[in-house]
Design a protein around this motif. Structure first.
Motif, PDB file in Angstrom:
ATOM      1  N   GLY A   1     -20.504  20.408 108.795  1.00  0.00           N
ATOM      2  CA  GLY A   1     -19.097  20.540 108.477  1.00  0.00           C
ATOM      3  C   GLY A   1     -18.707  20.054 107.083  1.00  0.00           C
ATOM      4  N   TRP A   2     -19.649  19.584 106.300  1.00  0.00           N
ATOM      5  CA  TRP A   2     -19.382  19.079 104.952  1.00  0.00           C
ATOM      6  C   TRP A   2     -20.179  19.900 103.950  1.00  0.00           C
ATOM      7  N   PHE A   3     -19.525  20.297 102.858  1.00  0.00           N
ATOM      8  CA  PHE A   3     -20.125  21.222 101.902  1.00  0.00           C
ATOM      9  C   PHE A   3     -20.032  20.674 100.489  1.00  0.00           C
ATOM     10  N   SER A   4     -20.936  21.166  99.648  1.00  0.00           N
ATOM     11  CA  SER A   4     -20.958  20.807  98.236  1.00  0.00           C
ATOM     12  C   SER A   4     -21.381  22.038  97.447  1.00  0.00           C
ATOM     13  N   VAL A   5     -21.034  22.042  96.167  1.00  0.00           N
ATOM     14  CA  VAL A   5     -21.496  23.107  95.292  1.00  0.00           C
ATOM     15  C   VAL A   5     -22.998  22.903  95.092  1.00  0.00           C
ATOM     16  N   ALA A   6     -23.763  23.972  95.264  1.00  0.00           N
ATOM     17  CA  ALA A   6     -25.215  23.887  95.133  1.00  0.00           C
ATOM     18  C   ALA A   6     -25.601  23.510  93.709  1.00  0.00           C
ATOM     19  N   SER A   7     -26.673  22.756  93.601  1.00  0.00           N
ATOM     20  CA  SER A   7     -27.164  22.335  92.270  1.00  0.00           C
ATOM     21  C   SER A   7     -27.923  23.437  91.590  1.00  0.00           C
TER      22      SER A   7
ATOM     23  N   ASP B   1      -9.549  27.739 111.240  1.00  0.00           N
ATOM     24  CA  ASP B   1     -10.865  27.132 111.029  1.00  0.00           C
ATOM     25  C   ASP B   1     -11.946  28.208 111.014  1.00  0.00           C
ATOM     26  N   ALA B   2     -11.824  29.186 111.895  1.00  0.00           N
ATOM     27  CA  ALA B   2     -12.827  30.257 111.954  1.00  0.00           C
ATOM     28  C   ALA B   2     -12.865  31.030 110.639  1.00  0.00           C
ATOM     29  N   ASP B   3     -11.708  31.316 110.052  1.00  0.00           N
ATOM     30  CA  ASP B   3     -11.670  32.014 108.766  1.00  0.00           C
ATOM     31  C   ASP B   3     -12.288  31.163 107.665  1.00  0.00           C
ATOM     32  N   LEU B   4     -11.985  29.864 107.665  1.00  0.00           N
ATOM     33  CA  LEU B   4     -12.554  28.968 106.659  1.00  0.00           C
ATOM     34  C   LEU B   4     -14.073  28.877 106.816  1.00  0.00           C
ATOM     35  N   GLN B   5     -14.547  28.740 108.047  1.00  0.00           N
ATOM     36  CA  GLN B   5     -15.995  28.673 108.286  1.00  0.00           C
ATOM     37  C   GLN B   5     -16.675  29.949 107.818  1.00  0.00           C
ATOM     38  N   SER B   6     -16.081  31.070 108.089  1.00  0.00           N
ATOM     39  CA  SER B   6     -16.642  32.346 107.672  1.00  0.00           C
ATOM     40  C   SER B   6     -16.697  32.440 106.152  1.00  0.00           C
ATOM     41  N   ALA B   7     -15.635  32.037 105.484  1.00  0.00           N
ATOM     42  CA  ALA B   7     -15.599  32.083 104.019  1.00  0.00           C
ATOM     43  C   ALA B   7     -16.653  31.170 103.413  1.00  0.00           C
ATOM     44  N   VAL B   8     -16.799  29.965 103.949  1.00  0.00           N
ATOM     45  CA  VAL B   8     -17.790  29.028 103.428  1.00  0.00           C
ATOM     46  C   VAL B   8     -19.196  29.587 103.634  1.00  0.00           C
ATOM     47  N   ARG B   9     -19.458  30.170 104.780  1.00  0.00           N
ATOM     48  CA  ARG B   9     -20.779  30.744 105.061  1.00  0.00           C
ATOM     49  C   ARG B   9     -21.086  31.893 104.093  1.00  0.00           C
ATOM     50  N   LEU B  10     -20.068  32.689 103.773  1.00  0.00           N
ATOM     51  CA  LEU B  10     -20.263  33.807 102.845  1.00  0.00           C
ATOM     52  C   LEU B  10     -20.573  33.317 101.426  1.00  0.00           C
ATOM     53  N   LEU B  11     -20.159  32.114 101.103  1.00  0.00           N
ATOM     54  CA  LEU B  11     -20.390  31.571  99.767  1.00  0.00           C
ATOM     55  C   LEU B  11     -21.754  30.891  99.615  1.00  0.00           C
ATOM     56  N   GLN B  12     -22.524  30.826 100.692  1.00  0.00           N
ATOM     57  CA  GLN B  12     -23.874  30.287 100.561  1.00  0.00           C
ATOM     58  C   GLN B  12     -24.730  31.373  99.915  1.00  0.00           C
ATOM     59  N   PRO B  13     -25.523  31.129  98.936  1.00  0.00           N
ATOM     60  CA  PRO B  13     -26.093  29.860  98.527  1.00  0.00           C
ATOM     61  C   PRO B  13     -25.330  29.122  97.432  1.00  0.00           C
ATOM     62  N   LEU B  14     -24.118  29.582  97.065  1.00  0.00           N
ATOM     63  CA  LEU B  14     -23.340  28.841  96.066  1.00  0.00           C
ATOM     64  C   LEU B  14     -22.907  27.485  96.597  1.00  0.00           C
ATOM     65  N   LEU B  15     -22.709  27.416  97.909  1.00  0.00           N
ATOM     66  CA  LEU B  15     -22.356  26.158  98.571  1.00  0.00           C
ATOM     67  C   LEU B  15     -23.496  25.738  99.475  1.00  0.00           C
ATOM     68  N   THR B  16     -23.654  24.452  99.616  1.00  0.00           N
ATOM     69  CA  THR B  16     -24.676  23.892 100.483  1.00  0.00           C
ATOM     70  C   THR B  16     -24.001  23.023 101.534  1.00  0.00           C
ATOM     71  N   GLU B  17     -24.395  23.165 102.791  1.00  0.00           N
ATOM     72  CA  GLU B  17     -23.893  22.288 103.849  1.00  0.00           C
ATOM     73  C   GLU B  17     -24.738  21.015 103.816  1.00  0.00           C
ATOM     74  N   VAL B  18     -24.134  19.921 103.351  1.00  0.00           N
ATOM     75  CA  VAL B  18     -24.881  18.678 103.143  1.00  0.00           C
ATOM     76  C   VAL B  18     -25.024  17.870 104.418  1.00  0.00           C
ATOM     77  N   ARG B  19     -24.110  18.060 105.351  1.00  0.00           N
ATOM     78  CA  ARG B  19     -24.186  17.523 106.706  1.00  0.00           C
ATOM     79  C   ARG B  19     -23.233  18.396 107.526  1.00  0.00           C
TER      80      ARG B  19
END
Length: 66
Positions: free
Chosen positions: A60-66, A40-58
Motif C-alpha cells: 500500500g506504499w509507493f515510491s518513484v522508482a530509482s 480506492d479501486a481507481d487509485l489502486q488501478s492507476a498506481v498499478r498502471l504506472l509501474q515500473p515508474l512507481l515501486t510498491e515499497v511495502r
C-alpha cells in the motif's frame, strides 16, 4: 500545502526515500482547483498502471522508482 492550496504530502521510508499511500493521493486530488474524488479501486488501478515508474515499497506504499 502550496501557496495555491494544492496539498502534496509524503512520508519517508527508513532509507529517506519519499513514499506515499492512497490516502495521500486522495488528499492531493481533493485539493486541486477542480477537485478529483476517486475511489480506492481507481487509485489502486492507476498506481498499478504506472509501474515500473512507481515501486510498491511495502504493501500500500509507493515510491518513484530509482
Amino acid at each position: 500545502m502550496s501557496d495555491n492550496g494544492i496539498e502534496v504530502d509524503v512520508d519517508f521510508a527508513a532509507d529517506g526515500k519519499e513514499v506515499f499511500d492512497l490516502w495521500r493521493l486522495r488528499c492531493y486530488g481533493l485539493s486541486l482547483p477542480e477537485p478529483l474524488d476517486v475511489t480506492d479501486a481507481d487509485l489502486q488501478s492507476a498506481v498499478r498502471l504506472l509501474q515500473p515508474l512507481l515501486t510498491e515499497v511495502r504493501p500500500g506504499w509507493f515510491s518513484v522508482a530509482s
